[in-house]
Write an enzyme that holds these catalytic residues in place. Sequence first.
Site, PDB file in Angstrom:
ATOM      1  N   GLY A   1      -1.435  -4.310   4.882  1.00 45.44           N
ATOM      2  CA  GLY A   1      -1.260  -2.942   5.376  1.00 45.44           C
ATOM      3  C   GLY A   1       0.186  -2.595   5.613  1.00 45.44           C
ATOM      4  O   GLY A   1       0.775  -2.976   6.630  1.00 45.44           O
ATOM      5  N   LEU A   2       0.740  -1.884   4.658  1.00 46.22           N
ATOM      6  CA  LEU A   2       2.140  -1.483   4.726  1.00 46.22           C
ATOM      7  C   LEU A   2       2.232   0.040   4.859  1.00 46.22           C
ATOM      8  O   LEU A   2       2.916   0.570   5.741  1.00 46.22           O
ATOM      9  CB  LEU A   2       2.821  -1.960   3.428  1.00 46.22           C
ATOM     10  CG  LEU A   2       4.259  -1.572   3.176  1.00 46.22           C
ATOM     11  CD1 LEU A   2       5.165  -2.300   4.152  1.00 46.22           C
ATOM     12  CD2 LEU A   2       4.653  -1.977   1.743  1.00 46.22           C
TER      13      LEU A   2
ATOM     14  N   PRO B   1       0.705   7.111   6.961  1.00 48.76           N
ATOM     15  CA  PRO B   1       0.687   8.527   6.565  1.00 48.76           C
ATOM     16  C   PRO B   1       2.091   9.103   6.372  1.00 48.76           C
ATOM     17  O   PRO B   1       2.301   9.934   5.503  1.00 48.76           O
ATOM     18  CB  PRO B   1      -0.037   9.206   7.737  1.00 48.76           C
ATOM     19  CG  PRO B   1      -0.901   8.126   8.325  1.00 48.76           C
ATOM     20  CD  PRO B   1      -0.162   6.850   8.123  1.00 48.76           C
ATOM     21  N   ASN B   2       3.069   8.618   7.153  1.00 52.49           N
ATOM     22  CA  ASN B   2       4.433   9.149   7.020  1.00 52.49           C
ATOM     23  C   ASN B   2       5.429   8.131   6.477  1.00 52.49           C
ATOM     24  O   ASN B   2       6.636   8.332   6.555  1.00 52.49           O
ATOM     25  CB  ASN B   2       4.918   9.678   8.378  1.00 52.49           C
ATOM     26  CG  ASN B   2       4.124  10.897   8.789  1.00 52.49           C
ATOM     27  OD1 ASN B   2       4.075  11.894   8.061  1.00 52.49           O
ATOM     28  ND2 ASN B   2       3.449  10.809   9.920  1.00 52.49           N
ATOM     29  N   ALA B   3       4.932   7.038   5.963  1.00 52.17           N
ATOM     30  CA  ALA B   3       5.822   6.011   5.391  1.00 52.17           C
ATOM     31  C   ALA B   3       5.163   5.406   4.159  1.00 52.17           C
ATOM     32  O   ALA B   3       4.383   4.462   4.259  1.00 52.17           O
ATOM     33  CB  ALA B   3       6.138   4.931   6.426  1.00 52.17           C
TER      34      ALA B   3
ATOM     35  N   ILE C   1      -8.932  11.093 -29.060  1.00 51.76           N
ATOM     36  CA  ILE C   1      -9.602  10.590 -30.272  1.00 51.76           C
ATOM     37  C   ILE C   1     -11.113  10.825 -30.178  1.00 51.76           C
ATOM     38  O   ILE C   1     -11.776  11.062 -31.182  1.00 51.76           O
ATOM     39  CB  ILE C   1      -9.247   9.088 -30.490  1.00 51.76           C
ATOM     40  CG1 ILE C   1      -7.772   8.984 -30.901  1.00 51.76           C
ATOM     41  CG2 ILE C   1     -10.164   8.433 -31.524  1.00 51.76           C
ATOM     42  CD1 ILE C   1      -7.224   7.575 -30.943  1.00 51.76           C
TER      43      ILE C   1
ATOM     44  N   GLU D   1       1.752   0.288  -5.189  1.00 50.62           N
ATOM     45  CA  GLU D   1       2.784  -0.771  -5.169  1.00 50.62           C
ATOM     46  C   GLU D   1       4.117  -0.269  -5.720  1.00 50.62           C
ATOM     47  O   GLU D   1       4.800  -0.974  -6.460  1.00 50.62           O
ATOM     48  CB  GLU D   1       2.283  -2.021  -5.894  1.00 50.62           C
ATOM     49  CG  GLU D   1       1.090  -2.592  -5.158  1.00 50.62           C
ATOM     50  CD  GLU D   1       0.796  -4.025  -5.468  1.00 50.62           C
ATOM     51  OE1 GLU D   1       1.734  -4.806  -5.666  1.00 50.62           O
ATOM     52  OE2 GLU D   1      -0.394  -4.368  -5.501  1.00 50.62           O
TER      53      GLU D   1
ATOM     54  N   GLU E   1       8.741   6.444  -9.934  1.00 50.90           N
ATOM     55  CA  GLU E   1      10.093   6.842  -9.517  1.00 50.90           C
ATOM     56  C   GLU E   1      10.759   5.687  -8.759  1.00 50.90           C
ATOM     57  O   GLU E   1      11.941   5.394  -8.963  1.00 50.90           O
ATOM     58  CB  GLU E   1      10.026   8.098  -8.618  1.00 50.90           C
ATOM     59  CG  GLU E   1       9.595   9.380  -9.333  1.00 50.90           C
ATOM     60  CD  GLU E   1       8.097   9.448  -9.649  1.00 50.90           C
ATOM     61  OE1 GLU E   1       7.325   8.658  -9.082  1.00 50.90           O
ATOM     62  OE2 GLU E   1       7.704  10.293 -10.478  1.00 50.90           O
TER      63      GLU E   1
HETATM   64  C1  FAD Z   1      -6.056   3.615  -4.190  1.00 50.05           C
HETATM   65  C2  FAD Z   1      -4.830   3.207  -3.425  1.00 50.05           C
HETATM   66  C3  FAD Z   1      -4.725   1.898  -2.955  1.00 50.05           C
HETATM   67  C4  FAD Z   1      -3.609   1.513  -2.193  1.00 50.05           C
HETATM   68  N1  FAD Z   1      -3.569   0.244  -1.650  1.00 50.05           N
HETATM   69  C5  FAD Z   1      -2.571  -0.061  -0.766  1.00 50.05           C
HETATM   70  C6  FAD Z   1      -2.592  -1.308  -0.036  1.00 50.05           C
HETATM   71  O1  FAD Z   1      -3.475  -2.144  -0.222  1.00 50.05           O
HETATM   72  N2  FAD Z   1      -1.607  -1.533   0.871  1.00 50.05           N
HETATM   73  C7  FAD Z   1      -0.612  -0.633   1.123  1.00 50.05           C
HETATM   74  O2  FAD Z   1       0.234  -0.892   1.969  1.00 50.05           O
HETATM   75  N3  FAD Z   1      -0.552   0.552   0.434  1.00 50.05           N
HETATM   76  C8  FAD Z   1      -1.517   0.862  -0.484  1.00 50.05           C
HETATM   77  N4  FAD Z   1      -1.486   2.068  -1.162  1.00 50.05           N
HETATM   78  C9  FAD Z   1      -0.381   2.993  -0.909  1.00 50.05           C
HETATM   79  C10 FAD Z   1       0.607   3.125  -2.069  1.00 50.05           C
HETATM   80  O3  FAD Z   1       1.358   1.970  -2.189  1.00 50.05           O
HETATM   81  C11 FAD Z   1       1.439   4.396  -1.811  1.00 50.05           C
HETATM   82  O4  FAD Z   1       0.600   5.499  -2.087  1.00 50.05           O
HETATM   83  C12 FAD Z   1       2.698   4.455  -2.651  1.00 50.05           C
HETATM   84  O5  FAD Z   1       3.606   3.486  -2.262  1.00 50.05           O
HETATM   85  C13 FAD Z   1       3.378   5.816  -2.593  1.00 50.05           C
HETATM   86  O6  FAD Z   1       3.537   6.277  -1.289  1.00 50.05           O
HETATM   87  P1  FAD Z   1       3.057   7.759  -0.906  1.00 50.05           P
HETATM   88  O7  FAD Z   1       1.691   7.912  -1.461  1.00 50.05           O
HETATM   89  O8  FAD Z   1       3.244   7.974   0.535  1.00 50.05           O
HETATM   90  O9  FAD Z   1       3.995   8.731  -1.731  1.00 50.05           O
HETATM   91  P2  FAD Z   1       5.424   9.310  -1.277  1.00 50.05           P
HETATM   92  O10 FAD Z   1       6.328   8.212  -0.908  1.00 50.05           O
HETATM   93  O11 FAD Z   1       5.226  10.411  -0.302  1.00 50.05           O
HETATM   94  O12 FAD Z   1       5.923   9.928  -2.651  1.00 50.05           O
HETATM   95  C14 FAD Z   1       5.547  11.213  -3.135  1.00 50.05           C
HETATM   96  C15 FAD Z   1       6.335  11.467  -4.420  1.00 50.05           C
HETATM   97  O13 FAD Z   1       7.741  11.458  -4.127  1.00 50.05           O
HETATM   98  C16 FAD Z   1       8.394  10.508  -4.934  1.00 50.05           C
HETATM   99  N5  FAD Z   1       9.495   9.890  -4.198  1.00 50.05           N
HETATM  100  C17 FAD Z   1       9.477   9.357  -2.939  1.00 50.05           C
HETATM  101  N6  FAD Z   1      10.678   8.866  -2.635  1.00 50.05           N
HETATM  102  C18 FAD Z   1      11.471   9.072  -3.702  1.00 50.05           C
HETATM  103  C19 FAD Z   1      12.833   8.771  -4.004  1.00 50.05           C
HETATM  104  N7  FAD Z   1      13.618   8.119  -3.121  1.00 50.05           N
HETATM  105  N8  FAD Z   1      13.310   9.127  -5.214  1.00 50.05           N
HETATM  106  C20 FAD Z   1      12.535   9.777  -6.113  1.00 50.05           C
HETATM  107  N9  FAD Z   1      11.245  10.079  -5.893  1.00 50.05           N
HETATM  108  C21 FAD Z   1      10.721   9.728  -4.702  1.00 50.05           C
HETATM  109  C22 FAD Z   1       7.327   9.488  -5.281  1.00 50.05           C
HETATM  110  O14 FAD Z   1       7.664   8.750  -6.425  1.00 50.05           O
HETATM  111  C23 FAD Z   1       6.121  10.380  -5.479  1.00 50.05           C
HETATM  112  O15 FAD Z   1       6.141  10.938  -6.768  1.00 50.05           O
HETATM  113  C24 FAD Z   1      -2.567   2.443  -1.954  1.00 50.05           C
HETATM  114  C25 FAD Z   1      -2.655   3.741  -2.473  1.00 50.05           C
HETATM  115  C26 FAD Z   1      -3.763   4.135  -3.180  1.00 50.05           C
HETATM  116  C27 FAD Z   1      -3.840   5.564  -3.679  1.00 50.05           C
END
Ligand code: FAD
Length: 380
Positions: A124-125, A128-130, A338, A364, A368
């Site tokens: 769990g990393l 909602p805001n990180a 196709i 993961e 980007e």
């Molecule tokens: C089905 C599913 C399973 C998951 N499983 C896990 C898990 O087991 N453990 C866990 O910890 N997390 C998990 N995640 C979370 C996943 O790793 C995150 O969704 C991912 O890291 C992106 O974070 P965010 O969704 O908050 O997007 P945000 O960080 O809010 O990004 C939104 C957009 O902004 C872009 N962006 C953000 N920062 C930058 C930057 N500096 N430069 C350019 N573009 C940027 C991103 O690329 C993206 O396009 C899971 C997510 C899903 C959907």
Amino acid sequence: MDFSLTKEQQMIKEMVRDFAEKEIAPYAAKWDEEAHFPLDVFRKMGELGLLGLPFPEKYGGAGGDTISYAIAVEEIGRACGGTGLSYAAAVSLGASPIYYFGTEEQKQKWLVPMAKGETLGAFGLTEPNAGSDAGGTRTTAVLDGDEYVINGEKCWITNAQYARQVIVTAVTGKDARGKNIITALIVPTDSPGFTIRSNYDKMGVRASNTCELVFENVRVPKENVLGDPQKGFKQFLYTLDGGRISIAALAVGIAQAAFEKALQYAKERVQFGQPISKFQAIQFKLADMAMEIELARNMVYKAAWLKDQGKPFTKEASFAKLFASEMGFRVCNQAIQIHGGYGYMKEYGVERHLRDVKLMEIGEGTSEIQRLVIARQLGC
Ligand SMILES: Cc1cc2nc3c(=O)[nH]c(=O)nc-3n(C[C@H](O)[C@H](O)[C@H](O)COP(=O)(O)OP(=O)(O)OC[C@H]3O[C@@H](n4cnc5c(N)ncnc54)[C@H](O)[C@@H]3O)c2cc1C
């Protein structure tokens, strides 16, 4: 061709393909529709040694290498993207950090049952805001006597509902420069104050279990700190480097499944008096798909090989993850093209691959973020 695989790797490929074709593929559409997590399949995978594949035998594992593990992820993903994701998360995120950073006691207590397939773990990393900015973690863990008290929440955590423990990252203080110190803690899922909900309605990888975690004064003993309490941030970066190889392998497996369906369909579908595979436009699509899948697979193997050799692999893991996930999206999209209108229908099963593979560009580390990692490795 798999000419570069060792005999053991080839055996694993055949064994996992056989298992996945019998036990997973026939049910994948149903699990997708019902968002069903196939716990019984995980038990069987445990019996086959798949959940401990890359860990040494002394920790209940099968002593395989990272290439073998990537092959297993690909083959499971070829059958079902959601099951593949949960498998990759169980090994790369749930178990691997304990193998990399755990004390001997932690390995015996938490890793061995996971490697034997008796329990599952989660990581769990994300909050909602990180998300991409995982350093912005708000969950806190405060030392109170011999226990840490955890408060906060995590989102989209794979497998948590079925896990015995979750590795949770939390802020435990500030360093000399005023930056958050992040520590990883092993938190048993039955701890009082720890709530796990799985209410998400996902676009794809629907057989995978995805959870929201809430911590309200959850207490864990000091011994549950994983690795160096000052280095939780570095540790999860290393963990994600390894995990990216498995996400790339999963993208290859999903793309392979879509490609195989498209090739078969192209040979059978007759328009203008001949199979559409006789049209050069379709042939070129199939040629590009086959080539791109093979290139992505080779990159997965290279990153896995570097990891096994103990060499730096951060850049190559990002190459593999970025290329394979974007390739997977292109291939699954073309597989629908196709199939024409039939591809748009659930019955043909190709639309599921596109929905599943999309996650590979997000989880993961988004595409980007992979480009940022690569640019950093280039010294930019
Ligand atoms: C089905 C599913 C399973 C998951 N499983 C896990 C898990 O087991 N453990 C866990 O910890 N997390 C998990 N995640 C979370 C996943 O790793 C995150 O969704 C991912 O890291 C992106 O974070 P965010 O969704 O908050 O997007 P945000 O960080 O809010 O990004 C939104 C957009 O902004 C872009 N962006 C953000 N920062 C930058 C930057 N500096 N430069 C350019 N573009 C940027 C991103 O690329 C993206 O396009 C899971 C997510 C899903 C959907």
